[in-house]
Design a protein around this motif. Structure first.
Motif, PDB file in Angstrom:
ATOM      1  N   HIS A  24       0.848  -1.195   0.000  1.00 51.39           N
ATOM      2  CA  HIS A  24       0.000   0.000   0.000  1.00 51.39           C
ATOM      3  C   HIS A  24       0.890   1.254   0.000  1.00 51.39           C
ATOM      4  O   HIS A  24       2.030   1.221   0.481  1.00 51.39           O
ATOM      5  CB  HIS A  24      -0.908   0.000   1.246  1.00 51.39           C
ATOM      6  CG  HIS A  24      -1.992   1.032   1.170  1.00 51.39           C
ATOM      7  ND1 HIS A  24      -1.819   2.328   1.607  1.00 51.39           N
ATOM      8  CD2 HIS A  24      -3.254   0.969   0.677  1.00 51.39           C
ATOM      9  CE1 HIS A  24      -2.943   3.011   1.394  1.00 51.39           C
ATOM     10  NE2 HIS A  24      -3.841   2.205   0.831  1.00 51.39           N
ATOM     11  N   TYR A  26       0.930   3.685   1.803  1.00 52.46           N
ATOM     12  CA  TYR A  26       1.287   4.244   3.117  1.00 52.46           C
ATOM     13  C   TYR A  26       2.471   3.530   3.774  1.00 52.46           C
ATOM     14  O   TYR A  26       2.883   3.906   4.869  1.00 52.46           O
ATOM     15  CB  TYR A  26       0.095   4.151   4.076  1.00 52.46           C
ATOM     16  CG  TYR A  26      -1.123   4.975   3.712  1.00 52.46           C
ATOM     17  CD1 TYR A  26      -1.057   6.005   2.781  1.00 52.46           C
ATOM     18  CD2 TYR A  26      -2.350   4.734   4.327  1.00 52.46           C
ATOM     19  CE1 TYR A  26      -2.179   6.756   2.468  1.00 52.46           C
ATOM     20  CE2 TYR A  26      -3.479   5.485   4.013  1.00 52.46           C
ATOM     21  CZ  TYR A  26      -3.386   6.488   3.080  1.00 52.46           C
ATOM     22  OH  TYR A  26      -4.496   7.224   2.778  1.00 52.46           O
ATOM     23  N   ASP A  40      -3.697   1.512  -4.028  1.00 57.54           N
ATOM     24  CA  ASP A  40      -4.622   1.817  -2.930  1.00 57.54           C
ATOM     25  C   ASP A  40      -5.400   0.543  -2.596  1.00 57.54           C
ATOM     26  O   ASP A  40      -5.199  -0.506  -3.227  1.00 57.54           O
ATOM     27  CB  ASP A  40      -5.536   3.001  -3.281  1.00 57.54           C
ATOM     28  CG  ASP A  40      -6.559   2.686  -4.367  1.00 57.54           C
ATOM     29  OD1 ASP A  40      -6.469   1.622  -4.994  1.00 57.54           O
ATOM     30  OD2 ASP A  40      -7.452   3.529  -4.583  1.00 57.54           O
ATOM     31  N   SER A  41      -6.282   0.636  -1.632  1.00 54.18           N
ATOM     32  CA  SER A  41      -6.973  -0.568  -1.152  1.00 54.18           C
ATOM     33  C   SER A  41      -7.720  -1.269  -2.278  1.00 54.18           C
ATOM     34  O   SER A  41      -7.694  -2.496  -2.364  1.00 54.18           O
ATOM     35  CB  SER A  41      -7.998  -0.220  -0.071  1.00 54.18           C
ATOM     36  OG  SER A  41      -7.501   0.671   0.827  1.00 54.18           O
ATOM     37  N   MET A  64      -5.982  -6.014   4.914  1.00 53.30           N
ATOM     38  CA  MET A  64      -5.666  -6.086   3.483  1.00 53.30           C
ATOM     39  C   MET A  64      -5.205  -7.501   3.103  1.00 53.30           C
ATOM     40  O   MET A  64      -5.598  -8.039   2.071  1.00 53.30           O
ATOM     41  CB  MET A  64      -4.571  -5.080   3.121  1.00 53.30           C
ATOM     42  CG  MET A  64      -5.022  -3.656   3.322  1.00 53.30           C
ATOM     43  SD  MET A  64      -3.744  -2.484   2.862  1.00 53.30           S
ATOM     44  CE  MET A  64      -4.712  -0.986   2.904  1.00 53.30           C
ATOM     45  N   TYR A 112     -16.798  -0.549   4.500  1.00 45.19           N
ATOM     46  CA  TYR A 112     -15.490  -0.192   3.974  1.00 45.19           C
ATOM     47  C   TYR A 112     -14.592  -1.435   4.059  1.00 45.19           C
ATOM     48  O   TYR A 112     -14.744  -2.223   4.999  1.00 45.19           O
ATOM     49  CB  TYR A 112     -14.949   0.895   4.897  1.00 45.19           C
ATOM     50  CG  TYR A 112     -13.894   1.810   4.357  1.00 45.19           C
ATOM     51  CD1 TYR A 112     -13.792   2.092   3.005  1.00 45.19           C
ATOM     52  CD2 TYR A 112     -13.012   2.437   5.230  1.00 45.19           C
ATOM     53  CE1 TYR A 112     -12.816   2.949   2.546  1.00 45.19           C
ATOM     54  CE2 TYR A 112     -12.044   3.304   4.776  1.00 45.19           C
ATOM     55  CZ  TYR A 112     -11.952   3.553   3.428  1.00 45.19           C
ATOM     56  OH  TYR A 112     -10.996   4.405   2.972  1.00 45.19           O
ATOM     57  N   ASN A 114     -11.798  -1.626   5.119  1.00 48.48           N
ATOM     58  CA  ASN A 114     -11.030  -1.545   6.365  1.00 48.48           C
ATOM     59  C   ASN A 114     -11.837  -2.174   7.501  1.00 48.48           C
ATOM     60  O   ASN A 114     -12.295  -1.504   8.437  1.00 48.48           O
ATOM     61  CB  ASN A 114     -10.727  -0.083   6.725  1.00 48.48           C
ATOM     62  CG  ASN A 114      -9.869   0.612   5.705  1.00 48.48           C
ATOM     63  OD1 ASN A 114     -10.073   0.456   4.507  1.00 48.48           O
ATOM     64  ND2 ASN A 114      -8.909   1.393   6.162  1.00 48.48           N
ATOM     65  N   SER A 129     -12.506   3.774  -0.493  1.00 48.06           N
ATOM     66  CA  SER A 129     -12.722   5.208  -0.695  1.00 48.06           C
ATOM     67  C   SER A 129     -12.778   5.547  -2.189  1.00 48.06           C
ATOM     68  O   SER A 129     -13.302   6.575  -2.582  1.00 48.06           O
ATOM     69  CB  SER A 129     -11.634   6.018   0.015  1.00 48.06           C
ATOM     70  OG  SER A 129     -10.364   5.584  -0.396  1.00 48.06           O
ATOM     71  N   HIS A 199      -8.187  13.189   1.690  1.00 51.05           N
ATOM     72  CA  HIS A 199      -8.775  11.841   1.701  1.00 51.05           C
ATOM     73  C   HIS A 199     -10.137  11.911   2.416  1.00 51.05           C
ATOM     74  O   HIS A 199     -10.260  12.622   3.421  1.00 51.05           O
ATOM     75  CB  HIS A 199      -7.824  10.885   2.437  1.00 51.05           C
ATOM     76  CG  HIS A 199      -8.113   9.452   2.188  1.00 51.05           C
ATOM     77  ND1 HIS A 199      -9.146   8.785   2.816  1.00 51.05           N
ATOM     78  CD2 HIS A 199      -7.534   8.549   1.352  1.00 51.05           C
ATOM     79  CE1 HIS A 199      -9.161   7.532   2.381  1.00 51.05           C
ATOM     80  NE2 HIS A 199      -8.205   7.358   1.493  1.00 51.05           N
ATOM     81  N   SER A 215      -9.608   9.000  -2.922  1.00 50.67           N
ATOM     82  CA  SER A 215      -8.736   7.957  -2.364  1.00 50.67           C
ATOM     83  C   SER A 215      -7.280   8.290  -2.688  1.00 50.67           C
ATOM     84  O   SER A 215      -6.999   9.211  -3.461  1.00 50.67           O
ATOM     85  CB  SER A 215      -9.086   6.606  -2.983  1.00 50.67           C
ATOM     86  OG  SER A 215      -8.602   6.572  -4.319  1.00 50.67           O
ATOM     87  N   THR A 216      -6.370   7.512  -2.157  1.00 54.02           N
ATOM     88  CA  THR A 216      -4.953   7.769  -2.431  1.00 54.02           C
ATOM     89  C   THR A 216      -4.675   7.706  -3.937  1.00 54.02           C
ATOM     90  O   THR A 216      -3.977   8.562  -4.475  1.00 54.02           O
ATOM     91  CB  THR A 216      -4.074   6.754  -1.676  1.00 54.02           C
ATOM     92  OG1 THR A 216      -4.641   5.471  -1.803  1.00 54.02           O
ATOM     93  CG2 THR A 216      -3.977   7.088  -0.218  1.00 54.02           C
ATOM     94  N   MET A 270       1.022   0.765   9.322  1.00 53.56           N
ATOM     95  CA  MET A 270       1.650   0.568   8.002  1.00 53.56           C
ATOM     96  C   MET A 270       3.176   0.592   8.127  1.00 53.56           C
ATOM     97  O   MET A 270       3.883  -0.116   7.399  1.00 53.56           O
ATOM     98  CB  MET A 270       1.209   1.677   7.037  1.00 53.56           C
ATOM     99  CG  MET A 270      -0.242   1.599   6.634  1.00 53.56           C
ATOM    100  SD  MET A 270      -0.466   0.351   5.352  1.00 53.56           S
ATOM    101  CE  MET A 270      -2.180   0.657   4.911  1.00 53.56           C
TER     102      MET A 270
HETATM  103  P1  13P Z   1      -7.369   3.955   0.192  1.00 52.53           P
HETATM  104  O1  13P Z   1      -6.269   3.011  -0.075  1.00 52.53           O
HETATM  105  O2  13P Z   1      -8.705   3.441  -0.293  1.00 52.53           O
HETATM  106  O3  13P Z   1      -7.103   5.327  -0.258  1.00 52.53           O
HETATM  107  O4  13P Z   1      -7.591   3.981   1.787  1.00 52.53           O
HETATM  108  C1  13P Z   1      -6.705   4.571   2.616  1.00 52.53           C
HETATM  109  C2  13P Z   1      -6.493   3.833   3.854  1.00 52.53           C
HETATM  110  O5  13P Z   1      -6.586   4.358   4.908  1.00 52.53           O
HETATM  111  C3  13P Z   1      -6.098   2.467   3.755  1.00 52.53           C
HETATM  112  O6  13P Z   1      -5.985   1.977   4.990  1.00 52.53           O
END
Ligand code: 13P
Ligand code: SF4
Length: 310
Positions: A24, A26, A40-41, A64, A112, A114, A129, A199, A215-216, A270
């Motif tokens: 990811h 992050y 991204d996710s 993830m 979500y 997450n 997102s 975001h 989203s990212t 992360m």
């Molecule tokens: P995205 O990857 O969908 O932007 O989400 C961000 C996030 O916080 C992933 O944990």
């Protein structure tokens, strides 16, 4: 050992084991450097299903890696740090969600990604997102919805779709809720041509000053297409290394958190993934994600429902 040697060692291990690394945005920059797929996710969920490799190592947080395993039960999914959780996923447990569902038996559950695999098993359609708007818009307007667990993303989508039949879970990401509006506005004053990119996990009063919300991956695309050359980036700061790599002539300023000494614009989960624990994980082929088959199966449809909405 210097990073260069660690990276070479990982590349060799990947070849020897037939392993593919998904990471990811992050994660640490050096971890991103060993990824076969960075995303991204949403992109990573799709990739996990498509990939043709016996081993996937997920450089990211545990929900993830679980999602990858749900979609690809025949593959071995390794996670270097299984205790790398997510404040948002932890804000919603399956027992409480089951109780809310019992109170609203006619509601469809949108969660979500997450979330834990047990929460996904209680979910009708997942979203990220990137696609939350499309997912909600795919549901008939008269159909009531439970949206879990992110209150900020939920309220943002509710506002965009003007739906009054959404019950929104009261969860949040501790990273995205920590940004300081005052400091963002101060940066904007110092860089008047900068675009503010946000975001949707951030609070509504932060999103209110955004030039772009997404989203990212959406933020990356926007920054690439925009004629602006300076951006104030209001999401986890790990994304900045990829931004700088893709757009070396543009300037990216990380938005500061309220408490500038806490480092809380970085996701501590992360950042738990390092080159060293990736090596240990590939060498021992563990820890591996193992899911109860009934729970995995129950969770699978919610993710397939999401992926097919694209
Ligand atoms: P995205 O990857 O969908 O932007 O989400 C961000 C996030 O916080 C992933 O944990
Ligand atoms: Fe979870 Fe927030 Fe970290 Fe994303 S940034 S993994 S939502 S704690």
């Amino acid at each position: 050992m210097p990073n260069k040697e660690l990276i070479q060692h990982i590349e060799q291990l990947k070849k020897d084991k037939g392993a593919v690394i998904l990471a990811h945005y992050y994660t640490r920059p050096e971890v991103q450097a060993v990824a076969d797929y960075l995303g991204d996710s949403l992109a990573l969920s799709v990739k996990a299903k498509e990939i043709d490799a016996p081993i996937i190592l997920f450089a990211g947080v545990n929900f993830m890696a679980e999602t990858a395993k749900v979609l690809s039960p025949e593959k071995r999914v390794l996670i270097p740090v299984p205790e790398a959780g997510c404040s948002l996923a932890e804000s919603c447990n399956a027992t409480d969600l089951a109780a809310l569902k019992a109170k609203h038996p006619n509601h469809i559950v949108v969660s979500y990604v997450n979330t834990s695999v047990e929460v996904k098993a209680l979910t009708d359609i997942c979203c990220t997102s990137s696609n939350a708007l499309q997912v909600i818009e795919s549901i008939p307007r008269e159909q009531p919805i439970i949206f879990a667990p992110d209150r900020n993303l939920g309220s943002y989508i509710q506002k965009l779709t003007n739906r009054d039949n959404m019950v929104i879970w009261d969860g949040a990401c501790t990273v995205h809720e920590e940004f300081s509006l005052e400091k963002i506005l101060q940066l904007k004053e110092e860089n008047p041509d900068a675009k503010i990119v946000v975001h949707p996990e951030c609070k509504a009063y932060i999103a209110a000053v955004a030039d772009y919300i997404g989203s990212t991956a959406g933020i990356l695309t926007y920054c690439g297409k925009s004629e602006a050359t300076t951006f104030i980036v209001v999401t986890e700061a790990g994304i900045l290394s990829e931004m700088q790599k893709q757009f070396p002539n543009k300037k990216f300023i990380p938005a500061p958190p309220i408490d500038s000494t806490c480092g809380c614009n970085e996701c501590r989960y992360m950042k738990m993934v390092t080159l060293e624990n990736i090596i240990a994980c590939l060498e021992s082929e563990s820890p591996e994600v193992i899911l109860d088959e009934a729970t995995r199966k129950a969770a699978e449809q919610s993710i397939i429902n999401m992926v097919t909405i694209q």
